[in-house]
Design a protein around this motif. Structure first.
Motif, PDB file in Angstrom:
ATOM      1  N   CYS A  41       0.370  -1.102   0.203  1.00 33.17           N
ATOM      2  CA  CYS A  41       0.139  -0.030  -0.121  1.00 33.17           C
ATOM      3  C   CYS A  41       0.653   0.837  -0.236  1.00 33.17           C
ATOM      4  CB  CYS A  41      -0.732  -0.205   0.975  1.00 33.17           C
ATOM      5  SG  CYS A  41      -2.115  -1.471   1.383  1.00 33.17           S
ATOM      6  N   ILE A  42       1.849   1.318  -1.269  1.00 33.84           N
ATOM      7  CA  ILE A  42       3.116   2.089  -0.438  1.00 33.84           C
ATOM      8  C   ILE A  42       2.729   3.950  -1.197  1.00 33.84           C
ATOM      9  CG2 ILE A  42       3.825   1.616  -2.897  1.00 33.84           C
ATOM     10  CD1 ILE A  42       6.434   2.097  -0.419  1.00 33.84           C
ATOM     11  N   ASP A  43       1.402   3.639  -2.022  1.00 32.10           N
ATOM     12  CA  ASP A  43       0.708   5.142  -2.618  1.00 32.10           C
ATOM     13  C   ASP A  43      -0.162   5.689  -1.152  1.00 32.10           C
ATOM     14  OD1 ASP A  43      -1.126   2.767  -3.010  1.00 32.10           O
ATOM     15  OD2 ASP A  43      -2.176   3.764  -4.126  1.00 32.10           O
ATOM     16  N   THR A  44      -1.062   4.864   0.007  1.00 32.97           N
ATOM     17  CA  THR A  44      -2.040   5.395   0.331  1.00 32.97           C
ATOM     18  C   THR A  44      -0.626   5.007   1.900  1.00 32.97           C
ATOM     19  OG1 THR A  44      -3.099   2.950   0.388  1.00 32.97           O
ATOM     20  CG2 THR A  44      -3.517   4.834  -1.188  1.00 32.97           C
ATOM     21  N   LEU A  45      -0.226   4.623   2.477  1.00 31.02           N
ATOM     22  CA  LEU A  45       0.061   4.173   3.742  1.00 31.02           C
ATOM     23  C   LEU A  45       1.545   4.217   4.047  1.00 31.02           C
ATOM     24  CD1 LEU A  45      -1.540   1.194   5.143  1.00 31.02           C
ATOM     25  CD2 LEU A  45      -2.773   3.474   5.465  1.00 31.02           C
ATOM     26  N   THR A  46       1.976   4.740   5.751  1.00 32.70           N
ATOM     27  CA  THR A  46       2.868   4.368   5.986  1.00 32.70           C
ATOM     28  C   THR A  46       3.966   2.432   6.014  1.00 32.70           C
ATOM     29  OG1 THR A  46       3.198   4.653   8.116  1.00 32.70           O
ATOM     30  CG2 THR A  46       2.940   6.844   7.283  1.00 32.70           C
ATOM     31  N   PHE A  47       4.829   2.848   6.327  1.00 34.77           N
ATOM     32  CA  PHE A  47       5.197   1.121   6.222  1.00 34.77           C
ATOM     33  C   PHE A  47       4.757   0.872   7.259  1.00 34.77           C
ATOM     34  CE2 PHE A  47       7.913  -1.921   8.036  1.00 34.77           C
ATOM     35  CZ  PHE A  47       7.652  -3.412   6.769  1.00 34.77           C
TER      36      PHE A  47
END
Length: 108
Positions: A41-47
């Motif tokens: 979910c790299i586009d919407t969440l932090t790691f």
């Protein structure tokens, strides 16, 4: 100890470490952030949000159902990069994530 049990222990340790570092979020992200089709979910969440709201719940479900676990994992590589942006001592957390990778690779 089974791989499922080992993974469950690692997930609990990751949650504990994230709470200690104050990286654990009290409020979930909006549903559309969790619906991302991008890896991690790299586009919407932090790691760290991905770990808390996606990785831990998905692995938890696999453990609960005694489902087949992934044949490989390289979460630590992304974690190492993501942790460079965090102003906290994430060394222990990275070691735990590396152990998840080793545990999953040892299955096969």
């Amino acid at each position: 100890m089974t791989q499922h049990q080992q993974l469950a222990g690692l997930l609990a340790s990751i949650e504990r470490e994230m709470r200690l570092l104050e990286l654990w979020q009290p409020v979930p992200p909006p549903p559309e952030a969790l619906a991302s089709t991008e890896p991690f979910c790299i586009d919407t969440l932090t790691f760290c949000e991905w770990v808390q709201w996606v990785m831990i719940p998905r692995f938890g479900l696999m453990i609960e159902r005694q489902a087949a676990l992934p044949a490989s994992s390289d979460i630590a590589t992304l974690a190492e990069e993501a942790f460079k942006q965090i102003d906290a001592d994430t060394e222990a957390l990275l070691v735990l994530i590396e152990e998840i990778d080793r545990t999953l690779r040892a299955l096969h």
